[in-house]
Design an enzyme around this catalytic site. Structure first.
Site, PDB file in Angstrom:
ATOM      1  N   GLU A   1      -4.449  -4.759 -40.653  1.00 57.98           N
ATOM      2  CA  GLU A   1      -3.820  -5.649 -40.051  1.00 57.98           C
ATOM      3  C   GLU A   1      -3.323  -6.988 -40.768  1.00 57.98           C
ATOM      4  O   GLU A   1      -2.188  -7.721 -39.509  1.00 57.98           O
ATOM      5  CB  GLU A   1      -3.996  -6.076 -38.708  1.00 57.98           C
ATOM      6  CG  GLU A   1      -5.174  -6.679 -38.749  1.00 57.98           C
ATOM      7  CD  GLU A   1      -6.008  -6.503 -37.117  1.00 57.98           C
ATOM      8  OE1 GLU A   1      -5.156  -6.980 -35.978  1.00 57.98           O
ATOM      9  OE2 GLU A   1      -7.300  -6.306 -37.237  1.00 57.98           O
TER      10      GLU A   1
ATOM     11  N   CYS B   1      -3.388   1.764 -33.933  1.00 57.67           N
ATOM     12  CA  CYS B   1      -3.487   1.724 -32.906  1.00 57.67           C
ATOM     13  C   CYS B   1      -2.526   0.902 -31.856  1.00 57.67           C
ATOM     14  O   CYS B   1      -3.350   0.172 -31.175  1.00 57.67           O
ATOM     15  CB  CYS B   1      -5.489   1.237 -32.429  1.00 57.67           C
ATOM     16  SG  CYS B   1      -5.592   0.155 -33.665  1.00 57.67           S
TER      17      CYS B   1
ATOM     18  N   ASP C   1      -0.274  -7.571 -35.282  1.00 54.11           N
ATOM     19  CA  ASP C   1      -0.313  -8.212 -36.175  1.00 54.11           C
ATOM     20  C   ASP C   1       0.077  -7.914 -37.246  1.00 54.11           C
ATOM     21  O   ASP C   1       0.749  -9.003 -37.612  1.00 54.11           O
ATOM     22  CB  ASP C   1      -2.350  -8.776 -36.372  1.00 54.11           C
ATOM     23  CG  ASP C   1      -2.847  -9.581 -34.775  1.00 54.11           C
ATOM     24  OD1 ASP C   1      -2.496  -9.926 -33.849  1.00 54.11           O
ATOM     25  OD2 ASP C   1      -4.093  -9.288 -35.112  1.00 54.11           O
TER      26      ASP C   1
ATOM     27  N   HIS D   1       0.734  -1.357   0.040  1.00 50.42           N
ATOM     28  CA  HIS D   1      -0.095   0.095  -0.092  1.00 50.42           C
ATOM     29  C   HIS D   1       0.849   1.690  -0.054  1.00 50.42           C
ATOM     30  O   HIS D   1       0.811   1.954  -0.396  1.00 50.42           O
ATOM     31  CB  HIS D   1      -0.784  -0.193   0.811  1.00 50.42           C
ATOM     32  CG  HIS D   1      -1.643   1.095   1.557  1.00 50.42           C
ATOM     33  ND1 HIS D   1      -2.751   1.569  -0.119  1.00 50.42           N
ATOM     34  CD2 HIS D   1      -1.906   2.625   1.621  1.00 50.42           C
ATOM     35  CE1 HIS D   1      -3.290   2.313   0.545  1.00 50.42           C
ATOM     36  NE2 HIS D   1      -2.461   3.346   1.446  1.00 50.42           N
TER      37      HIS D   1
END
Lengths: 578, 91
Positions: A437, A508, A461, A194
């Site tokens: 892709e 992307c 890809d 934490h």
């Protein structure tokens, strides 16, 4: 004359970025000593326990509120959990059992806390085992109150210092005075403890897991340097070392300021060309995260999570609400929704998948959507309905052929007609594009442009299919090189062909967020960079430093090399000079 | 007495917020409620104790067995299983 203490470097786990230079303050929590005295009646002892728990609850509530103000609800929630432990029947039961055999409530509490904490500490999973510290923290708080002592955890720190401790409980970290704390170093703890998480949220440099004996090595008052980037602690640094770190620190701080400035503005190249920097997102929560990191839209909204988390496909209504929520978070910024992209490598439980020799070359993505039109139509309806009043686009994954694209678009038209007939409100003007892709799509962009309103390069890809390499296979994954000249040529060709047809071309894949690739992609003329939200500030900053002309030069130079390794070396040099 | 076996699908398992919600829900009922982790073979603990529920170490995809006993046993069991089934209110 005294011997000067030699400079020494120790290494721990870098837990929170940043550099601190200053005197050490060794924090040794006072052992609470329990006075030896006779126990009262069971009722008397248990009443004292209840009173102490009540008091502890009040303290925890004010800690909660203080941390909520400084770091937000999520960080503060640990003190909610502590309040729950206060009313835990297991804790109360164990305390009562001890009191009933004649112990004072203080002794009973120490035993009960120890027992429960060791149950947790012995667990295999680090996340669960870490909760032992919370039980100890709560037990310590109750005991302190029982003994009538004030909450003085770290109030002994009176000058700006680097805190050195065996370990810091959530209560300790929360009570660090931000004005006096330069950072902290602990002997124990890991990245998920934490205190490490809170340090990152508060922007406090920190090192954890320095190992036993830390407090003996570094007496209070010693001058030290804490490098939260590398996990290095430099003990008694010489004048030269201090000067060097002061310089790094100043440079880093001014860089952080530039990043902050970049996040707040839309990205432009140094000569003023607008370039979109957007986020890849997989759920509503990360859309919020993306906005905080300066995303100007979502360049890839993955929708697989909707399909993989349940035992049945998501209903139109469920999808509609989730898309609406995400569009609302992005408040008018563009969102590109990629339709279902699954395959036999990760099949949903309700979907009978054929046994495939090679799922990556198999039945997946748009190929499934075309074979299962009802599944596809449900998703399209949900997107088109949710897009009303928002700036949404639809993107098909894994397209490798014009006929596939035509059929998919025809289904979009069928869905629109159906919504019209049923008088359901929907957005009629949602642009429809494809991911590039597969090498087939990259080579055919000029042909596919007939039926695609835009293109977005999926480099993961594209690299895999171009290099014919499975990145999950360690034997060959070295060939997974997104900066390989073959991949870069396909990317450049895609952008050129798309632009020649007047189409917008974005990216992307992971490559879009890599600083070593951004100058090249900018030089190719890429219109949009969509990436992991955390990469956005650095990407926007880098784009703002480059002119298009300079980027074109870099891209031209990079393309003159024959291997990915040569390109990487060249880009390292380019980035070092920027 | 009522009982049910159910799989926890939440990505962090019965930890942090899901664990809190589970224990809070259990505490709304007067029935005795016990829960055990079938997957990791951890024996029954009191479902109203946050610390003991944490000691079950329930992670994503683990199966738990919930047992309720008392006047509101069926309602309690229903509330706890639907909490898990609805993935603790997260989508």
């Amino acid at each position: 004359m005294r011997e000067p203490v030699p400079e020494k470097t120790f290494i721990g786990i870098p837990a929170s970025d940043g550099i601190a230079i200053g005197p050490a303050f060794c924090y040794i929590p006072a052992e609470l000593t329990i006075p030896v005295c006779a126990a009262g009646t069971v009722d008397e002892e248990m009443t004292r326990f209840d009173m102490a728990c009540k008091r502890a609850r009040v303290e925890l509530q004010s800690l909660y509120e203080a941390i909520e103000k400084r770091a937000g609800k999520e960080e503060a929630s640990i003190f909610e959990a502590h309040q729950e432990m206060l009313s835990d029947p297991a804790l109360e039961g164990k305390v009562r059992a001890e009191v009933e055999i004649g112990e004072t409530v203080e002794q009973a509490l120490v035993k009960a806390t120890k027992e429960l904490a060791s149950l947790l500490a012995g667990m295999d999973n680090e996340l669960f085992a870490a909760r032992a510290l919370d039980v100890k923290d709560v037990g310590h708080r109750i005991l302190r109150i029982l003994l009538g002592l004030p909450d003085t955890a770290l109030s002994a720190v009176t000058e700006t210092s680097i805190i050195i401790a065996e370990d810091l409980t959530p209560s300790d970290t929360a009570s660090l005075d931000p004005k006096l704390t330069l950072g902290f170093i602990t002997a124990q703890g890991g990245l998920t403890s934490h205190s490490a998480i809170l340090a990152r949220t508060l922007g406090l440099p920190a090192i954890v897991g320095m190992g036993a004996g830390l407090l003996e090595k570094v007496p209070s008052g010693t001058s030290i340097i804490l490098d939260g980037r590398t996990g290095e602690m430099i003990f008694a640094p010489g004048g030269e070392t201090i000067a060097r770190y002061k310089q790094i620190k100043a440079k880093r701080e001014s860089h952080l300021l530039s990043l902050k400035a970049a996040v707040e503005k839309d990205a432009h190249t140094a000569n003023g060309r607008r370039v979109e920097v957007t986020a890849n997102v997989g759920e509503a929560a990360s859309a919020r995260d993306a906005m905080e990191h300066g995303a100007e839209g979502i360049g890839l909204l993955r929708t697989e999570f909707l399909y993989l988390e349940d035992t049945q496909p998501p209903s139109e209504e469920k999808q509609y609400h989730i898309y609406r929520e995400i569009f609302a978070v992005m408040s008018g910024r563009p969102v590109i929704v990629r339709t279902l992209d699954i395959g036999g490598d990760k099949p949903p439980s309700y979907f009978p998948f054929p046994n495939e020799m090679n799922p990556f070359l198999g039945w997946r993505a748009i190929r499934i959507s075309l074979d299962e039109p009802e599944l596809f139509k449900t998703q399209l309806r949900a997107i088109l309905r949710a897009a009303v009043g928002h700036h949404a686009r639809i993107m098909f994954p894994m397209v490798s052929d014009l006929d596939e694209l035509r059929r998919a678009r025809e289904i979009v038209e069928v869905v629109k007609r159906g919504l019209e007939v049923a008088s359901v409100e929907f957005a009629g003007d949602v642009p429809v594009g494809i991911m590039v892709e597969t090498p087939a799509a990259a080579v055919l962009v000029d042909v596919l442009a007939e039926a695609s309103d835009f293109f977005s390069l999926g480099t993961n890809d594209l690299t895999q299919y171009t290099m014919a390499v499975d990145r999950g296979n360690a034997k060959v994954s070295g060939l997974f090189q997104p900066l390989h000249p073959a991949v870069l040529r396909l990317i450049r060709q895609t952008i050129d062909a798309g632009h020649a047809k007047g189409k917008w071309v974005g990216m992307c894949g992971e490559l879009a967020g890599m600083t070593k690739a951004i100058p090249i992609l900018l030089g190719f003329g890429l219109d949009e960079f969509s990436m992991n939200p955390r990469a956005i500030p650095e990407a926007k900053y880098l784009i703002g430093k480059l002119t298009d002309e300079k980027a074109r030069d870099i891209a031209g130079q990079a393309m003159s090399f024959g291997t990915a390794a040569e390109i990487e070396t060249y880009m390292k040099g380019v980035l070092a000079l920027l | 007495m009522a009982e049910a076996t159910i799989q926890v699908k939440h990505k962090i398992g019965l930890h942090a917020r899901p664990a809190s919600l589970f224990v809070q829900t259990a505490n709304k009922f007067s029935s005795k409620i016990k829960v055990r982790n079938l997957t990791a073979k951890v024996d029954f603990v009191d479902a109203k104790s946050i610390i003991m529920v944490l000691t079950l170490g329930v992670m994503k995809d683990h199966e738990v067995l919930i047992q309720t006993d008392g006047v509101d046993a069926d309602t309690a069991l229903g509330a706890l299983t639907s909490l898990i089934k609805n993935n603790f209110g997260e989508t």
